[in-house]
Scaffold this motif. Structure first.
Motif, PDB file in Angstrom:
ATOM      1  N   GLN A 330       1.195  -1.178  -0.066  1.00  0.00           N
ATOM      2  CA  GLN A 330      -0.345   0.363  -0.152  1.00  0.00           C
ATOM      3  C   GLN A 330       0.847   1.381   0.048  1.00  0.00           C
ATOM      4  O   GLN A 330       1.066   1.604  -0.771  1.00  0.00           O
ATOM      5  N   TYR A 333       2.449   1.242  -3.463  1.00  0.00           N
ATOM      6  CA  TYR A 333       1.840   1.724  -4.373  1.00  0.00           C
ATOM      7  C   TYR A 333       1.069   3.797  -3.417  1.00  0.00           C
ATOM      8  O   TYR A 333       1.701   4.660  -4.913  1.00  0.00           O
ATOM      9  N   GLU A 334       1.368   3.659  -2.626  1.00  0.00           N
ATOM     10  CA  GLU A 334       1.284   5.695  -2.996  1.00  0.00           C
ATOM     11  C   GLU A 334       2.539   6.442  -3.063  1.00  0.00           C
ATOM     12  O   GLU A 334       2.324   7.357  -3.392  1.00  0.00           O
ATOM     13  N   ARG A 337       2.178   6.657  -7.071  1.00  0.00           N
ATOM     14  CA  ARG A 337       0.785   7.628  -6.881  1.00  0.00           C
ATOM     15  C   ARG A 337       1.917   9.093  -6.565  1.00  0.00           C
ATOM     16  O   ARG A 337       1.020  10.095  -7.769  1.00  0.00           O
ATOM     17  N   SER A 338       2.072   9.496  -5.558  1.00  0.00           N
ATOM     18  CA  SER A 338       2.395  10.612  -5.488  1.00  0.00           C
ATOM     19  C   SER A 338       3.768  11.295  -6.525  1.00  0.00           C
ATOM     20  O   SER A 338       3.412  12.491  -7.194  1.00  0.00           O
ATOM     21  N   GLN A 341       1.863  11.722  -9.857  1.00  0.00           N
ATOM     22  CA  GLN A 341       0.975  13.130  -9.504  1.00  0.00           C
ATOM     23  C   GLN A 341       1.249  14.106 -10.141  1.00  0.00           C
ATOM     24  O   GLN A 341       1.515  14.977 -10.596  1.00  0.00           O
ATOM     25  N   ASN A 362      -6.867   5.819  -5.410  1.00  0.00           N
ATOM     26  CA  ASN A 362      -6.097   5.439  -4.207  1.00  0.00           C
ATOM     27  C   ASN A 362      -6.171   4.027  -3.734  1.00  0.00           C
ATOM     28  O   ASN A 362      -6.937   3.920  -4.446  1.00  0.00           O
ATOM     29  N   TYR A 363      -5.371   3.674  -3.264  1.00  0.00           N
ATOM     30  CA  TYR A 363      -5.086   2.356  -2.514  1.00  0.00           C
ATOM     31  C   TYR A 363      -6.641   1.354  -3.339  1.00  0.00           C
ATOM     32  O   TYR A 363      -6.513   0.278  -3.204  1.00  0.00           O
ATOM     33  N   THR A 365      -9.420   2.829  -3.437  1.00  0.00           N
ATOM     34  CA  THR A 365     -10.929   2.316  -4.007  1.00  0.00           C
ATOM     35  C   THR A 365      -9.504   1.765  -5.570  1.00  0.00           C
ATOM     36  O   THR A 365     -11.163   0.925  -5.641  1.00  0.00           O
ATOM     37  N   SER A 385      -4.280   3.553 -12.754  1.00  0.00           N
ATOM     38  CA  SER A 385      -4.212   3.065 -11.826  1.00  0.00           C
ATOM     39  C   SER A 385      -3.068   1.561 -11.589  1.00  0.00           C
ATOM     40  O   SER A 385      -2.727   0.999 -10.701  1.00  0.00           O
TER      41      SER A 385
END
Ligand code: ADP
Length: 441
Positions: A330, A333-334, A337-338, A341, A362-363, A365, A385
């Motif tokens: 998690q 991934y985050e 993701r940041s 973005q 987000n993770y 979802t 994603s």
């Protein structure tokens, strides 16, 4: 004196001038040869570098000498330079000399670089200091991603410790201390987390403490740099900290990084493989830390890259010990993701076919949608994603620090970096992750 007086006043033949330009870097403007002149200022000099540069340029213009690597004497009547400059040195003419040429003053355009030797305070560069809250730590807390609860636990611990102190809880009846130890593998964000924690607390306790400071001491560099002077410098550093804590409206955070090197240095001194000086430094440091602990307005933050027990008295007594491990799926991934973005925000990545910026799920979802097949429309946010999820899965075992570098490495390996669509980039990211993982094994 390496520079010999030259009385020649006739200009050089054109051919010789051109040879000169070929040997040392030519100045395109006037065919002169650029020669570096390094000017070292005294540690105590407060002169502006641009003033010194101009004065040296004038001095060099006034002398009719050849240019050879080595020191240039400072004219005795130039009190400005005498006062401020320790050494003037001509550099990089050796190539010219190898070609048996003499570089005469009219052939040369000196390029003057002024620098200063470190003063006594700069030798204390083994520590850094910030007034909190500091702009550079803004957003740091939020950027650090761990399994749920770790950051909150730290914050609550530290906040309780400060509250107990503030209310004057009798330590004979209820004991607690203000020492935090974060330990775990390198690059997992321990140092950053300590700084972010100090920043958070400085904001939360703003009404109680009008001033907050963070002092960062790198225990490892303490030994590599401070050897001869180390005892004296440790004393000086702690005297400074002491002055800060004596003011009761100050809240002081002392961050000691790589605290295991204290134990290692002590061990090495005992076994005779390091000078006994080091044991004195370690002991001085530990004594000072012990003294500091009794002040209510100090929080000591320590980090260690080793996970086994560390034999250091004050760390033994740390109330707050937390293991900071490699990021979970998690968190990975985050983190990625940041990063993505951010690259979309600045326009380094673009959405496929010039569409709107994709929302990367987000993770949690994403996890929910993984069970409903209708989410999987091509090039939609679920598809996008999922590619990111694939990369995060691959990155098991990479530290947070390596993960934050991954998008950069991926970008550096795309064929057309100026126009990088996000979907293609995801595939490159996956390839880069595979490469990094195989190289880290
Ligand atoms: P350590 O002290 O454990 O060696 P650092 O605090 O120097 O690690 O971490 C270096 C950088 O790596 C951090 O500034 C941060 O950008 C990134 N990083 C490490 N772990 C994480 C994490 N769990 N979440 C987000 N970023 C991380």
């Amino acid at each position: 004196v390496p520079a010999a007086a030259v009385s020649s006043s006739s200009p050089p033949p054109r051919q010789q001038q051109q040879q000169a330009a070929a040997v040392v870097a030519p100045s395109p403007a006037d065919d002169k040869v650029l020669v570096s002149v390094e000017v070292l200022l005294h540690a105590t000099s407060a002169a502006r570098h641009s003033d010194v540069q101009a004065a040296v340029e004038r001095m060099l213009e006034a002398r009719s000498l050849s240019y050879v690597d080595g020191p240039v004497p400072i004219p005795a009547d130039n009190s400005f330079l005498i006062e401020n400059v320790k050494r003037i040195q001509i550099c990089d003419t050796d190539e010219w000399v190898e070609n048996h040429k003499v570089l005469l003053f009219w052939q040369v355009k000196p390029v003057v670089h002024v620098f200063q030797e470190p003063g006594e305070d700069d030798t204390l560069s083994s520590f850094n200091e910030w007034a909190l809250p500091a702009k550079e730590f803004d957003g740091l807390w939020e950027s650090l991603l761990y399994e749920v609860g770790l950051k909150q636990r730290l914050l609550r611990y530290a906040a309780s410790a400060l509250l107990f102190t503030e209310r004057g809880v009798d330590p004979c009846l209820v004991s607690w201390n203000r020492i935090v130890l974060l330990h775990g593998p390198p690059g997992t964000g321990k140092t950053s987390l300590c700084k972010a924690l100090a920043q958070k607390l400085s904001i939360r306790f703003k009404s109680r403490y009008s001033m907050c400071q963070l002092i960062e001491v790198n225990a490892h560099s303490l030994f590599s740099k401070w050897f001869s002077e180390s005892g004296k410098l440790v004393a000086k550093l702690f005297q400074k900290i002491q002055e800060m804590v004596e003011e009761e409206s100050n809240l002081v955070f002392v961050l000691i990084d790589e605290v295991e090197s204290l134990a290692a240095a002590r061990q090495a001194a005992i076994s005779g493989s390091e000078p006994s000086d080091s044991i004195r430094v370690v002991n001085a440091l530990l004594t000072q830390m012990d003294k500091l602990k009794s002040w209510p307005n100090v929080i000591i933050l320590t980090t260690s890259n080793i996970t086994t027990a560390i034999d250091i008295a004050f760390v033994d007594r740390a109330d707050i010990k937390a293991y900071v491990g490699p990021p979970t799926l998690q968190a990975r991934y985050e983190i990625l993701r940041s990063c993505i973005q951010e690259l979309l925000r600045v326009g380094i990545l673009t959405y496929p076919q010039g569409g709107s910026v994709p929302c990367i799920l987000n993770y949690s979802t994403l996890k929910e949608k993984q069970h409903c097949p209708e989410a999987a429309e091509p090039n939609g946010s679920f598809h996008f994603s999922s590619l990111l999820y694939e990369a995060a899965e691959l990155c098991e075992g990479l530290s947070g620090r390596s993960l934050r570098k991954l998008p950069f490495l991926a970008h550096a390996s795309v064929a057309n970096p100026s126009c990088c669509d996000a979907s293609t980039f995801m595939h490159t990211l996956i390839q880069t992750a595979k490469r990094e993982i195989s190289e880290s094994r």
